[in-house]
Design a protein around this motif. Structure first.
Motif, short mmCIF file in Angstrom:
data_model
loop_
_atom_site.label_atom_id
_atom_site.label_comp_id
_atom_site.label_asym_id
_atom_site.label_seq_id
_atom_site.Cartn_x
_atom_site.Cartn_y
_atom_site.Cartn_z
N TRP A 214 0.85 -1.12 -0.10
CA TRP A 214 -0.04 0.10 -0.05
C TRP A 214 0.84 1.34 -0.20
O TRP A 214 0.44 2.30 -0.71
CB TRP A 214 -0.83 -0.03 1.17
N ALA B 250 2.27 1.68 -3.52
CA ALA B 250 1.40 2.19 -4.33
C ALA B 250 1.15 3.93 -4.01
O ALA B 250 0.87 4.70 -5.04
CB ALA B 250 -0.05 1.72 -4.10
N LEU B 251 1.02 4.27 -2.82
CA LEU B 251 0.94 5.70 -2.44
C LEU B 251 2.14 6.29 -3.09
O LEU B 251 2.04 7.54 -3.66
CB LEU B 251 1.03 5.73 -1.06
N ASP C 283 4.18 5.66 -5.52
CA ASP C 283 4.02 5.62 -6.93
C ASP C 283 2.88 6.51 -7.61
O ASP C 283 3.17 7.22 -8.41
CB ASP C 283 3.66 4.10 -7.52
N GLU C 284 1.68 6.76 -6.87
CA GLU C 284 0.82 7.52 -7.28
C GLU C 284 1.06 8.97 -6.95
O GLU C 284 0.87 9.86 -7.96
CB GLU C 284 -0.51 7.29 -6.42
N ALA C 285 2.09 9.49 -6.21
CA ALA C 285 2.48 10.44 -5.82
C ALA C 285 3.36 11.03 -7.08
O ALA C 285 3.43 12.38 -7.53
CB ALA C 285 3.18 10.96 -4.44
N GLU D 142 3.43 9.84 -10.30
CA GLU D 142 2.67 10.13 -11.20
C GLU D 142 1.81 11.46 -11.44
O GLU D 142 1.71 12.30 -12.32
CB GLU D 142 1.62 9.10 -11.54
N ALA D 143 1.40 11.95 -10.00
CA ALA D 143 0.76 13.16 -9.97
C ALA D 143 1.60 14.47 -10.09
O ALA D 143 1.30 15.33 -10.68
CB ALA D 143 -0.09 13.00 -8.68
N ARG E 88 12.59 8.55 -10.18
CA ARG E 88 11.10 7.81 -9.94
C ARG E 88 11.21 6.73 -9.20
O ARG E 88 10.02 6.18 -8.89
CB ARG E 88 10.54 7.92 -11.42
N TYR F 241 4.47 10.81 2.44
CA TYR F 241 4.92 11.63 1.78
C TYR F 241 6.34 12.59 2.17
O TYR F 241 7.06 13.13 1.48
CB TYR F 241 3.94 12.87 1.72
N PHE G 252 -3.80 16.90 -1.31
CA PHE G 252 -3.58 15.60 -1.36
C PHE G 252 -4.17 14.76 -0.15
O PHE G 252 -3.97 13.90 0.31
CB PHE G 252 -2.33 15.00 -1.85
#
Length: 560
Positions: A304, A307-308, A310-312, A314-315, A328, A378, A429
Protein backbone atom coordinates in the motif's frame (compact mmCIF):
# COMPACT_ATOMS: atom_id res chain seq x y z
CA UNK A 1 54.03 13.79 -11.93
CA UNK A 2 53.61 17.55 -12.44
CA UNK A 3 52.28 19.64 -9.55
CA UNK A 4 48.71 20.61 -10.36
CA UNK A 5 47.79 21.88 -6.88
CA UNK A 6 47.58 25.46 -8.17
CA UNK A 7 44.50 24.53 -10.21
CA UNK A 8 42.59 22.74 -7.47
CA UNK A 9 39.18 24.29 -6.73
CA UNK A 10 36.80 23.68 -3.79
CA UNK A 11 34.79 20.97 -5.54
CA UNK A 12 37.95 18.97 -6.19
CA UNK A 13 38.95 19.36 -2.55
CA UNK A 14 35.51 18.12 -1.53
CA UNK A 15 35.72 15.11 -3.86
CA UNK A 16 39.15 14.19 -2.53
CA UNK A 17 37.73 14.36 0.99
CA UNK A 18 35.05 11.81 0.11
CA UNK A 19 37.62 9.43 -1.38
CA UNK A 20 39.80 9.68 1.74
CA UNK A 21 36.84 9.31 4.11
CA UNK A 22 35.71 6.10 2.42
CA UNK A 23 39.13 4.62 3.21
CA UNK A 24 38.52 5.36 6.90
CA UNK A 25 34.80 4.62 6.92
CA UNK A 26 33.78 1.61 4.78
CA UNK A 27 30.18 1.95 5.95
CA UNK A 28 30.00 5.24 4.07
CA UNK A 29 31.54 3.42 1.12
CA UNK A 30 28.76 0.84 1.13
CA UNK A 31 26.06 3.52 1.23
CA UNK A 32 27.65 5.05 -1.85
CA UNK A 33 27.87 1.68 -3.60
CA UNK A 34 31.68 1.32 -3.42
CA UNK A 35 32.33 -2.42 -3.82
CA UNK A 36 35.75 -2.50 -2.18
CA UNK A 37 34.20 -1.32 1.11
CA UNK A 38 31.93 -4.35 1.41
CA UNK A 39 34.22 -6.56 3.54
CA UNK A 40 35.31 -3.92 6.02
CA UNK A 41 34.09 -1.93 9.02
CA UNK A 42 35.41 1.32 10.51
CA UNK A 43 37.82 1.73 13.41
CA UNK A 44 35.64 3.05 16.22
CA UNK A 45 38.49 3.41 18.73
CA UNK A 46 39.66 6.84 19.92
CA UNK A 47 42.52 6.54 17.42
CA UNK A 48 40.07 5.82 14.60
CA UNK A 49 38.01 8.86 15.56
CA UNK A 50 41.19 10.97 15.63
CA UNK A 51 42.08 9.84 12.11
CA UNK A 52 38.75 11.12 10.78
CA UNK A 53 39.31 14.43 12.59
CA UNK A 54 42.82 14.72 11.13
CA UNK A 55 41.36 14.25 7.67
CA UNK A 56 38.87 17.06 8.32
CA UNK A 57 41.66 19.41 9.41
CA UNK A 58 43.75 18.58 6.36
CA UNK A 59 40.76 19.14 4.06
CA UNK A 60 40.03 22.53 5.63
CA UNK A 61 43.64 23.56 5.05
CA UNK A 62 43.37 22.55 1.38
CA UNK A 63 40.06 24.41 1.14
CA UNK A 64 41.73 27.60 2.40
CA UNK A 65 44.12 27.39 -0.55
CA UNK A 66 41.46 26.40 -3.08
CA UNK A 67 39.23 29.35 -2.23
CA UNK A 68 42.02 31.69 -3.30
CA UNK A 69 42.23 30.18 -6.81
CA UNK A 70 40.72 31.87 -9.87
CA UNK A 71 37.24 30.49 -10.46
CA UNK A 72 36.55 29.72 -6.80
CA UNK A 73 33.94 32.49 -6.66
CA UNK A 74 31.51 30.87 -9.14
CA UNK A 75 28.14 29.88 -7.70
CA UNK A 76 28.86 26.15 -7.85
CA UNK A 77 32.28 26.45 -6.22
CA UNK A 78 31.04 28.94 -3.64
CA UNK A 79 28.13 26.75 -2.50
CA UNK A 80 30.35 23.72 -2.25
CA UNK A 81 32.96 25.60 -0.24
CA UNK A 82 30.33 27.03 2.13
CA UNK A 83 28.94 23.58 2.81
CA UNK A 84 32.29 21.83 3.18
CA UNK A 85 33.69 24.41 5.59
CA UNK A 86 30.55 24.53 7.71
CA UNK A 87 30.19 20.74 7.91
CA UNK A 88 33.82 19.95 8.73
CA UNK A 89 34.03 22.76 11.28
CA UNK A 90 30.89 21.44 12.99
CA UNK A 91 32.20 17.88 12.97
CA UNK A 92 35.52 18.97 14.47
CA UNK A 93 33.76 20.89 17.24
CA UNK A 94 31.90 17.71 18.21
CA UNK A 95 35.07 15.62 18.03
CA UNK A 96 37.16 18.06 20.05
CA UNK A 97 34.49 18.03 22.77
CA UNK A 98 35.04 14.23 22.83
CA UNK A 99 31.38 13.46 22.19
CA UNK A 100 32.45 10.28 20.39
CA UNK A 101 33.52 8.83 23.75
CA UNK A 102 29.94 8.74 25.04
CA UNK A 103 27.97 7.97 21.91
CA UNK A 104 25.04 5.84 23.11
CA UNK A 105 21.57 6.18 21.63
CA UNK A 106 18.54 4.17 20.58
CA UNK A 107 18.97 5.53 17.05
CA UNK A 108 22.50 6.72 16.29
CA UNK A 109 25.56 4.80 17.44
CA UNK A 110 28.36 2.82 15.80
CA UNK A 111 26.48 -0.40 16.54
CA UNK A 112 23.34 0.86 14.81
CA UNK A 113 25.51 1.76 11.81
CA UNK A 114 27.12 -1.69 11.78
CA UNK A 115 23.80 -3.49 11.86
CA UNK A 116 22.09 -1.29 9.29
CA UNK A 117 24.92 -1.44 6.75
CA UNK A 118 24.21 -5.14 6.20
CA UNK A 119 20.71 -4.21 4.96
CA UNK A 120 22.37 -1.96 2.36
CA UNK A 121 24.70 -4.67 0.96
CA UNK A 122 23.97 -6.39 -2.35
CA UNK A 123 23.14 -10.10 -1.95
CA UNK A 124 22.57 -11.16 -5.56
CA UNK A 125 25.21 -13.89 -5.85
CA UNK A 126 27.82 -15.93 -3.99
CA UNK A 127 30.42 -13.18 -4.28
CA UNK A 128 28.05 -10.76 -2.55
CA UNK A 129 27.38 -13.25 0.25
CA UNK A 130 31.10 -13.92 0.63
CA UNK A 131 31.54 -10.19 1.27
CA UNK A 132 28.76 -10.38 3.88
CA UNK A 133 30.61 -13.20 5.63
CA UNK A 134 33.86 -11.23 5.61
CA UNK A 135 32.16 -8.16 7.06
CA UNK A 136 30.48 -10.28 9.73
CA UNK A 137 33.91 -11.50 10.79
CA UNK A 138 34.91 -7.85 11.19
CA UNK A 139 32.07 -7.12 13.64
CA UNK A 140 33.89 -8.21 16.86
CA UNK A 141 36.83 -5.87 16.26
CA UNK A 142 34.51 -2.99 15.34
CA UNK A 143 32.42 -3.44 18.50
CA UNK A 144 35.53 -3.81 20.65
CA UNK A 145 36.78 -0.52 19.19
CA UNK A 146 33.51 1.12 20.13
CA UNK A 147 33.79 -0.30 23.64
CA UNK A 148 37.34 1.10 23.90
CA UNK A 149 35.97 4.57 23.19
CA UNK A 150 33.29 4.19 25.84
CA UNK A 151 35.90 2.97 28.33
CA UNK A 152 37.97 6.07 27.58
CA UNK A 153 34.86 8.16 28.18
CA UNK A 154 34.42 6.54 31.59
CA UNK A 155 38.03 7.36 32.47
CA UNK A 156 37.41 11.01 31.56
CA UNK A 157 33.99 11.08 33.26
CA UNK A 158 32.28 11.76 29.95
CA UNK A 159 29.08 9.81 30.47
CA UNK A 160 26.20 8.89 28.18
CA UNK A 161 22.68 9.21 29.57
CA UNK A 162 21.41 6.36 31.77
CA UNK A 163 18.06 6.25 29.97
CA UNK A 164 19.65 5.89 26.55
CA UNK A 165 22.02 3.27 27.91
CA UNK A 166 19.21 1.17 29.36
CA UNK A 167 17.25 1.43 26.10
CA UNK A 168 20.31 0.47 24.06
CA UNK A 169 20.92 -2.58 26.27
CA UNK A 170 17.33 -3.61 25.57
CA UNK A 171 17.88 -3.22 21.83
CA UNK A 172 21.03 -5.34 21.98
CA UNK A 173 19.10 -8.01 23.86
CA UNK A 174 16.46 -8.03 21.12
CA UNK A 175 19.13 -8.29 18.41
CA UNK A 176 20.80 -11.15 20.30
CA UNK A 177 17.51 -13.04 20.37
CA UNK A 178 16.95 -16.48 21.84
CA UNK A 179 17.29 -19.14 19.13
CA UNK A 180 19.11 -17.07 16.51
CA UNK A 181 20.66 -13.61 16.63
CA UNK A 182 19.87 -10.84 14.15
CA UNK A 183 22.90 -11.63 12.00
CA UNK A 184 21.95 -15.31 11.81
CA UNK A 185 18.48 -14.31 10.67
CA UNK A 186 20.01 -11.98 8.09
CA UNK A 187 22.19 -14.69 6.50
CA UNK A 188 19.45 -17.35 6.48
CA UNK A 189 18.60 -16.74 2.78
CA UNK A 190 22.28 -17.10 1.78
CA UNK A 191 23.47 -19.77 -0.69
CA UNK A 192 24.01 -23.38 0.39
CA UNK A 193 27.60 -23.29 -0.87
CA UNK A 194 28.44 -20.71 1.83
CA UNK A 195 26.06 -21.99 4.49
CA UNK A 196 28.68 -23.06 7.04
CA UNK A 197 30.80 -19.95 6.50
CA UNK A 198 27.86 -17.58 6.82
CA UNK A 199 26.44 -19.27 9.91
CA UNK A 200 29.81 -19.33 11.65
CA UNK A 201 30.48 -15.66 10.88
CA UNK A 202 27.00 -14.69 12.05
CA UNK A 203 27.47 -16.57 15.32
CA UNK A 204 30.74 -14.75 15.96
CA UNK A 205 29.08 -11.40 15.25
CA UNK A 206 26.26 -12.33 17.62
CA UNK A 207 28.73 -13.26 20.33
CA UNK A 208 30.22 -9.78 19.98
CA UNK A 209 26.77 -8.31 20.61
CA UNK A 210 26.48 -10.43 23.75
CA UNK A 211 29.90 -9.29 25.00
CA UNK A 212 29.03 -5.63 24.44
CA UNK A 213 25.58 -5.98 26.02
CA UNK A 214 27.00 -7.67 29.11
CA UNK A 215 29.74 -5.07 29.53
CA UNK A 216 27.24 -2.23 29.19
CA UNK A 217 24.96 -3.88 31.76
CA UNK A 218 27.60 -4.95 34.25
CA UNK A 219 30.24 -2.22 33.97
CA UNK A 220 29.07 0.85 32.06
CA UNK A 221 25.51 1.29 33.37
CA UNK A 222 26.53 1.09 37.08
CA UNK A 223 29.39 3.55 36.44
CA UNK A 224 27.09 6.21 34.98
CA UNK A 225 24.20 5.77 37.43
CA UNK A 226 23.02 9.20 38.50
CA UNK A 227 24.48 11.00 35.47
CA UNK A 228 22.07 13.45 33.77
CA UNK A 229 20.13 12.41 30.69
CA UNK A 230 20.16 16.01 29.44
CA UNK A 231 23.20 17.82 28.02
CA UNK A 232 22.94 21.48 29.13
CA UNK A 233 23.22 24.68 27.10
CA UNK A 234 26.88 24.49 26.02
CA UNK A 235 26.74 20.93 24.66
CA UNK A 236 23.31 21.59 23.18
CA UNK A 237 24.54 24.63 21.23
CA UNK A 238 27.33 22.51 19.76
CA UNK A 239 24.85 19.89 18.60
CA UNK A 240 22.58 22.61 17.18
CA UNK A 241 25.37 23.62 14.84
CA UNK A 242 26.13 20.00 13.92
CA UNK A 243 22.56 19.02 13.03
CA UNK A 244 21.20 22.36 11.80
CA UNK A 245 24.10 24.25 10.27
CA UNK A 246 23.31 27.41 12.21
CA UNK A 247 24.04 29.28 15.40
CA UNK A 248 20.53 29.39 16.76
CA UNK A 249 18.81 31.82 19.10
CA UNK A 250 17.50 29.03 21.32
CA UNK A 251 15.00 31.21 23.19
CA UNK A 252 13.49 32.46 19.91
CA UNK A 253 13.31 28.89 18.59
CA UNK A 254 11.60 27.74 21.80
CA UNK A 255 9.03 30.54 21.42
CA UNK A 256 8.52 29.58 17.76
CA UNK A 257 7.80 26.01 18.81
CA UNK A 258 5.06 27.26 21.12
CA UNK A 259 3.55 29.52 18.43
CA UNK A 260 3.36 26.57 16.04
CA UNK A 261 1.86 24.43 18.82
CA UNK A 262 -1.04 26.86 19.28
CA UNK A 263 -1.61 27.29 15.52
CA UNK A 264 -1.66 23.56 14.83
CA UNK A 265 -3.84 22.82 17.84
CA UNK A 266 -6.53 25.14 16.47
CA UNK A 267 -6.51 23.36 13.10
CA UNK A 268 -6.60 19.94 14.79
CA UNK A 269 -9.69 20.92 16.77
CA UNK A 270 -11.47 21.88 13.54
CA UNK A 271 -10.70 18.51 11.89
CA UNK A 272 -11.51 16.55 15.07
CA UNK A 273 -14.99 18.04 15.17
CA UNK A 274 -15.60 16.79 11.62
CA UNK A 275 -14.59 13.25 12.60
CA UNK A 276 -16.35 13.05 15.96
CA UNK A 277 -18.50 16.11 16.70
CA UNK A 278 -17.64 17.63 20.07
CA UNK A 279 -14.45 15.58 20.45
CA UNK A 280 -10.95 16.90 21.00
CA UNK A 281 -8.03 16.05 18.67
CA UNK A 282 -6.69 13.05 20.55
CA UNK A 283 -10.12 11.67 21.27
CA UNK A 284 -10.75 11.79 17.51
CA UNK A 285 -7.42 10.08 16.82
CA UNK A 286 -8.23 7.35 19.35
CA UNK A 287 -11.55 6.90 17.55
CA UNK A 288 -9.70 6.51 14.24
CA UNK A 289 -7.41 3.90 15.79
CA UNK A 290 -10.47 1.69 16.18
CA UNK A 291 -12.94 2.87 13.55
CA UNK A 292 -10.81 4.59 10.91
CA UNK A 293 -9.49 3.17 7.64
CA UNK A 294 -6.84 0.51 8.25
CA UNK A 295 -4.46 -1.68 6.28
CA UNK A 296 -4.42 -5.28 7.51
CA UNK A 297 -1.18 -7.24 7.23
CA UNK A 298 2.52 -6.44 7.03
CA UNK A 299 2.94 -7.38 3.37
CA UNK A 300 -0.24 -5.51 2.55
CA UNK A 301 0.91 -2.28 4.22
CA UNK A 302 4.25 -2.45 2.43
CA UNK A 303 2.44 -2.78 -0.93
CA UNK A 304 0.00 0.00 0.00
CA UNK A 305 2.84 2.39 0.84
CA UNK A 306 4.55 1.51 -2.44
CA UNK A 307 1.35 2.36 -4.32
CA UNK A 308 1.02 5.64 -2.41
CA UNK A 309 4.50 6.72 -3.50
CA UNK A 310 3.94 5.57 -7.08
CA UNK A 311 0.71 7.58 -7.24
CA UNK A 312 2.46 10.68 -5.87
CA UNK A 313 5.16 10.41 -8.52
CA UNK A 314 2.60 10.15 -11.32
CA UNK A 315 0.67 13.14 -10.01
CA UNK A 316 3.61 15.44 -9.31
CA UNK A 317 5.99 14.68 -12.17
CA UNK A 318 5.54 17.26 -14.90
CA UNK A 319 3.37 19.52 -12.75
CA UNK A 320 5.33 20.50 -9.65
CA UNK A 321 8.56 18.60 -10.35
CA UNK A 322 10.49 17.38 -13.37
CA UNK A 323 11.83 13.95 -12.47
CA UNK A 324 14.46 11.86 -14.21
CA UNK A 325 13.47 8.26 -14.77
CA UNK A 326 15.90 6.88 -12.20
CA UNK A 327 14.65 9.34 -9.58
CA UNK A 328 11.13 8.00 -10.10
CA UNK A 329 12.09 4.63 -8.60
CA UNK A 330 11.71 4.20 -4.82
CA UNK A 331 11.04 1.01 -2.86
CA UNK A 332 8.90 0.42 0.22
CA UNK A 333 10.41 -1.93 2.82
CA UNK A 334 9.63 -3.21 6.31
CA UNK A 335 12.33 -2.24 8.84
CA UNK A 336 14.24 -5.11 10.51
CA UNK A 337 13.12 -6.06 14.04
CA UNK A 338 14.77 -4.09 16.83
CA UNK A 339 14.72 -0.76 14.98
CA UNK A 340 13.66 2.45 16.67
CA UNK A 341 9.94 3.21 16.36
CA UNK A 342 10.15 5.95 13.72
CA UNK A 343 10.03 5.23 9.96
CA UNK A 344 13.12 6.20 7.97
CA UNK A 345 14.60 6.48 4.48
CA UNK A 346 17.87 5.30 2.95
CA UNK A 347 19.13 6.91 -0.24
CA UNK A 348 20.16 5.28 -3.52
CA UNK A 349 23.72 4.30 -4.29
CA UNK A 350 25.63 6.70 -6.50
CA UNK A 351 24.93 4.64 -9.62
CA UNK A 352 21.29 3.97 -8.62
CA UNK A 353 21.89 0.20 -8.70
CA UNK A 354 20.39 0.25 -5.21
CA UNK A 355 17.34 2.52 -5.26
CA UNK A 356 16.10 4.78 -2.50
CA UNK A 357 14.07 2.92 0.12
CA UNK A 358 11.55 3.78 2.82
CA UNK A 359 11.41 1.62 5.95
CA UNK A 360 8.41 1.00 8.22
CA UNK A 361 9.08 -0.39 11.72
CA UNK A 362 6.00 -2.48 12.51
CA UNK A 363 6.68 -2.72 16.28
CA UNK A 364 4.97 -6.11 16.19
CA UNK A 365 1.73 -4.71 14.77
CA UNK A 366 -0.20 -6.15 11.83
CA UNK A 367 -2.97 -3.54 11.62
CA UNK A 368 -2.05 -0.04 10.45
CA UNK A 369 -4.25 3.09 10.56
CA UNK A 370 -4.11 5.05 7.31
CA UNK A 371 -4.23 8.44 9.09
CA UNK A 372 -0.84 7.69 10.62
CA UNK A 373 0.81 6.72 7.32
CA UNK A 374 -0.10 9.06 4.48
CA UNK A 375 1.73 12.28 5.32
CA UNK A 376 4.57 10.25 6.85
CA UNK A 377 5.20 8.60 3.49
CA UNK A 378 5.01 11.94 1.72
CA UNK A 379 7.78 12.88 4.19
CA UNK A 380 9.96 9.77 3.91
CA UNK A 381 9.33 9.01 0.27
CA UNK A 382 7.73 11.30 -2.32
CA UNK A 383 7.97 14.28 -2.49
CA UNK A 384 10.07 14.21 0.69
CA UNK A 385 13.42 12.61 1.41
CA UNK A 386 13.51 10.52 -1.72
CA UNK A 387 13.07 13.34 -4.22
CA UNK A 388 15.70 15.50 -2.53
CA UNK A 389 18.38 12.89 -1.94
CA UNK A 390 17.86 11.06 -5.23
CA UNK A 391 17.98 14.38 -7.10
CA UNK A 392 21.32 15.19 -5.46
CA UNK A 393 22.63 11.86 -6.74
CA UNK A 394 21.15 12.50 -10.18
CA UNK A 395 22.83 15.90 -10.62
CA UNK A 396 26.12 14.75 -9.13
CA UNK A 397 27.91 15.86 -12.30
CA UNK A 398 26.93 19.45 -11.45
CA UNK A 399 27.80 19.16 -7.75
CA UNK A 400 30.80 17.85 -5.93
CA UNK A 401 30.60 14.24 -4.86
CA UNK A 402 30.56 15.55 -1.30
CA UNK A 403 27.43 17.60 -1.92
CA UNK A 404 25.69 14.75 -3.72
CA UNK A 405 26.38 12.17 -1.02
CA UNK A 406 27.74 12.72 2.49
CA UNK A 407 27.47 16.49 2.96
CA UNK A 408 23.88 16.36 4.20
CA UNK A 409 22.70 18.79 6.87
CA UNK A 410 19.97 17.13 8.93
CA UNK A 411 17.79 20.24 9.25
CA UNK A 412 17.97 20.90 5.51
CA UNK A 413 16.82 17.36 4.68
CA UNK A 414 14.22 17.07 7.45
CA UNK A 415 13.03 20.59 6.74
CA UNK A 416 12.49 19.73 3.07
CA UNK A 417 10.61 16.58 4.03
CA UNK A 418 8.31 18.52 6.38
CA UNK A 419 7.88 21.16 3.69
CA UNK A 420 6.91 18.29 1.36
CA UNK A 421 4.13 17.24 3.75
CA UNK A 422 2.81 20.79 3.82
CA UNK A 423 3.07 21.04 0.03
CA UNK A 424 0.88 17.97 -0.36
CA UNK A 425 -1.67 19.54 1.95
CA UNK A 426 -1.53 22.77 -0.09
CA UNK A 427 -2.04 20.77 -3.29
CA UNK A 428 -5.12 18.98 -1.95
CA UNK A 429 -3.68 15.49 -1.40
CA UNK A 430 -5.21 15.30 2.09
CA UNK A 431 -8.85 15.78 1.07
CA UNK A 432 -10.64 14.18 4.03
CA UNK A 433 -10.54 14.95 7.78
CA UNK A 434 -9.01 11.56 8.56
CA UNK A 435 -5.89 12.07 6.47
CA UNK A 436 -5.62 15.73 7.34
CA UNK A 437 -5.75 15.23 11.11
CA UNK A 438 -3.05 12.62 10.68
CA UNK A 439 -0.93 15.22 8.91
CA UNK A 440 -1.66 17.76 11.64
CA UNK A 441 -0.82 15.19 14.31
CA UNK A 442 2.57 14.74 12.63
CA UNK A 443 2.97 18.53 12.47
CA UNK A 444 2.09 18.78 16.16
CA UNK A 445 4.73 16.15 16.95
CA UNK A 446 7.37 18.29 15.22
CA UNK A 447 6.26 21.43 17.09
CA UNK A 448 6.34 19.53 20.38
CA UNK A 449 9.84 18.34 19.50
CA UNK A 450 11.07 21.93 19.38
CA UNK A 451 9.44 22.65 22.73
CA UNK A 452 10.58 19.61 24.67
CA UNK A 453 13.98 19.09 23.03
CA UNK A 454 15.13 22.64 23.77
CA UNK A 455 13.08 22.87 26.96
CA UNK A 456 14.37 19.78 28.76
CA UNK A 457 18.03 20.05 27.70
CA UNK A 458 18.16 23.71 28.81
CA UNK A 459 15.70 23.22 31.71
CA UNK A 460 13.60 26.13 30.46
CA UNK A 461 10.44 27.38 32.12
CA UNK A 462 7.08 26.31 30.70
CA UNK A 463 5.31 29.57 29.71
CA UNK A 464 2.14 30.88 31.30
CA UNK A 465 0.15 30.39 28.07
CA UNK A 466 0.82 26.64 28.16
CA UNK A 467 -2.10 24.37 29.11
CA UNK A 468 0.48 22.02 30.66
CA UNK A 469 2.26 22.78 33.96
CA UNK A 470 2.76 26.54 33.37
CA UNK A 471 5.58 28.04 35.39
CA UNK A 472 7.38 24.74 35.99
CA UNK A 473 10.73 23.83 34.48
CA UNK A 474 11.07 21.03 31.97
CA UNK A 475 12.33 17.62 33.00
CA UNK A 476 12.48 14.45 30.89
CA UNK A 477 9.52 13.11 32.86
CA UNK A 478 7.40 16.18 32.14
CA UNK A 479 8.52 16.10 28.52
CA UNK A 480 7.35 12.51 28.08
CA UNK A 481 4.00 13.28 29.72
CA UNK A 482 3.51 16.37 27.52
CA UNK A 483 4.55 14.59 24.36
CA UNK A 484 2.32 11.62 25.10
CA UNK A 485 -0.71 13.79 25.81
CA UNK A 486 -0.23 15.63 22.50
CA UNK A 487 0.24 12.66 20.22
CA UNK A 488 -1.99 10.04 18.70
CA UNK A 489 0.88 7.56 18.74
CA UNK A 490 1.22 4.59 21.12
CA UNK A 491 3.16 4.75 24.39
CA UNK A 492 6.14 2.73 23.12
CA UNK A 493 6.59 5.21 20.26
CA UNK A 494 6.45 8.16 22.65
CA UNK A 495 9.02 6.56 24.95
CA UNK A 496 11.30 5.75 22.01
CA UNK A 497 11.03 9.33 20.76
CA UNK A 498 11.92 10.89 24.13
CA UNK A 499 14.96 8.63 24.41
CA UNK A 500 15.93 9.75 20.93
CA UNK A 501 15.70 13.44 21.88
CA UNK A 502 17.75 12.89 25.00
CA UNK A 503 20.49 10.93 23.25
CA UNK A 504 20.58 12.85 19.94
CA UNK A 505 20.13 16.43 21.19
CA UNK A 506 19.10 19.18 18.74
CA UNK A 507 18.46 16.85 15.80
CA UNK A 508 14.69 16.75 16.28
CA UNK A 509 14.26 20.53 16.26
CA UNK A 510 15.53 20.68 12.67
CA UNK A 511 12.24 19.47 11.18
CA UNK A 512 10.24 22.59 12.06
CA UNK A 513 13.17 24.99 11.87
CA UNK A 514 14.19 23.55 8.52
CA UNK A 515 10.63 23.74 7.23
CA UNK A 516 10.54 27.39 8.29
CA UNK A 517 13.71 28.03 6.29
CA UNK A 518 12.28 26.35 3.16
CA UNK A 519 9.03 28.32 3.45
CA UNK A 520 10.90 31.60 3.93
CA UNK A 521 13.08 30.86 0.91
CA UNK A 522 10.05 30.11 -1.25
CA UNK A 523 8.22 33.22 -0.08
CA UNK A 524 11.24 35.41 -0.83
CA UNK A 525 11.56 33.87 -4.29
CA UNK A 526 7.86 34.49 -4.94
CA UNK A 527 8.24 38.14 -3.99
CA UNK A 528 11.27 38.47 -6.25
CA UNK A 529 9.62 36.89 -9.31
CA UNK A 530 6.05 38.06 -8.76
CA UNK A 531 3.57 36.58 -11.23
CA UNK A 532 6.45 34.95 -13.13
CA UNK A 533 7.23 32.61 -10.19
CA UNK A 534 7.26 29.01 -11.47
CA UNK A 535 6.86 26.48 -8.65
CA UNK A 536 8.09 23.55 -10.75
CA UNK A 537 11.25 25.39 -11.83
CA UNK A 538 11.87 26.64 -8.28
CA UNK A 539 11.47 23.17 -6.77
CA UNK A 540 13.90 21.61 -9.22
CA UNK A 541 16.46 24.40 -8.84
CA UNK A 542 16.15 24.14 -5.04
CA UNK A 543 16.56 20.36 -5.06
CA UNK A 544 19.49 20.56 -7.47
CA UNK A 545 21.65 23.04 -5.56
CA UNK A 546 22.80 20.48 -3.03
CA UNK A 547 22.62 20.61 0.78
CA UNK A 548 23.30 23.72 2.86
CA UNK A 549 23.10 24.60 6.54
CA UNK A 550 20.21 26.77 7.66
CA UNK A 551 22.51 29.81 7.89
CA UNK A 552 22.98 29.62 4.12
CA UNK A 553 19.79 27.91 2.95
CA UNK A 554 17.33 30.83 3.08
CA UNK A 555 19.79 33.10 1.29
CA UNK A 556 20.39 30.64 -1.53
CA UNK A 557 16.72 29.66 -1.92
CA UNK A 558 15.68 33.31 -2.11
CA UNK A 559 17.94 33.86 -5.13
CA UNK A 560 16.49 31.04 -7.23
Amino acid sequence: MPDTSSSVLPRQVADAHVDALIELDPITGTYLGVRKSARLLPDFTPAGQAAVADLARATLARLDEAERRPGADSDSERRCARLLRERLTSELAVHEAQEGLRCISNLRSPVHSVRQVFTMMPVADEADWAAVAARLRAVPAALEGYRASLRRGLDLKLFAGPRATATFVGQLTEWIGTDRNWFEEFVAPGPDALRDELDAAARVAGEALVALRDWLSEVYAPAIAGAPDTVGRERYARWVRYFNGTTLDLDEAYAYGWSEYHRILGEMRTEADKILPGAGPWEALAHLDVHGVHIEGVDEVREWLQALMDEAIEALDGTHFELAERVRKVESHIAPPGSAAAPYYTGPSEDFSRPGRTWLPTMGETRFPVYDLVSTWYHEGVPGHHLQIAQWRHVADRLSRYQATIGTVSANAEGWALYAERLMDELGFLPDPERRIGYLDAQMMRACRVIVDIGMHLELEIPDHSPFHPGERWTPELAQEFFGSHSGRPADFVESELTRYLSVPAQAIGYKLGERAWLMGRENAKKHHGDAFDARAWHMAALSQGPLGLDDLVDELSKL
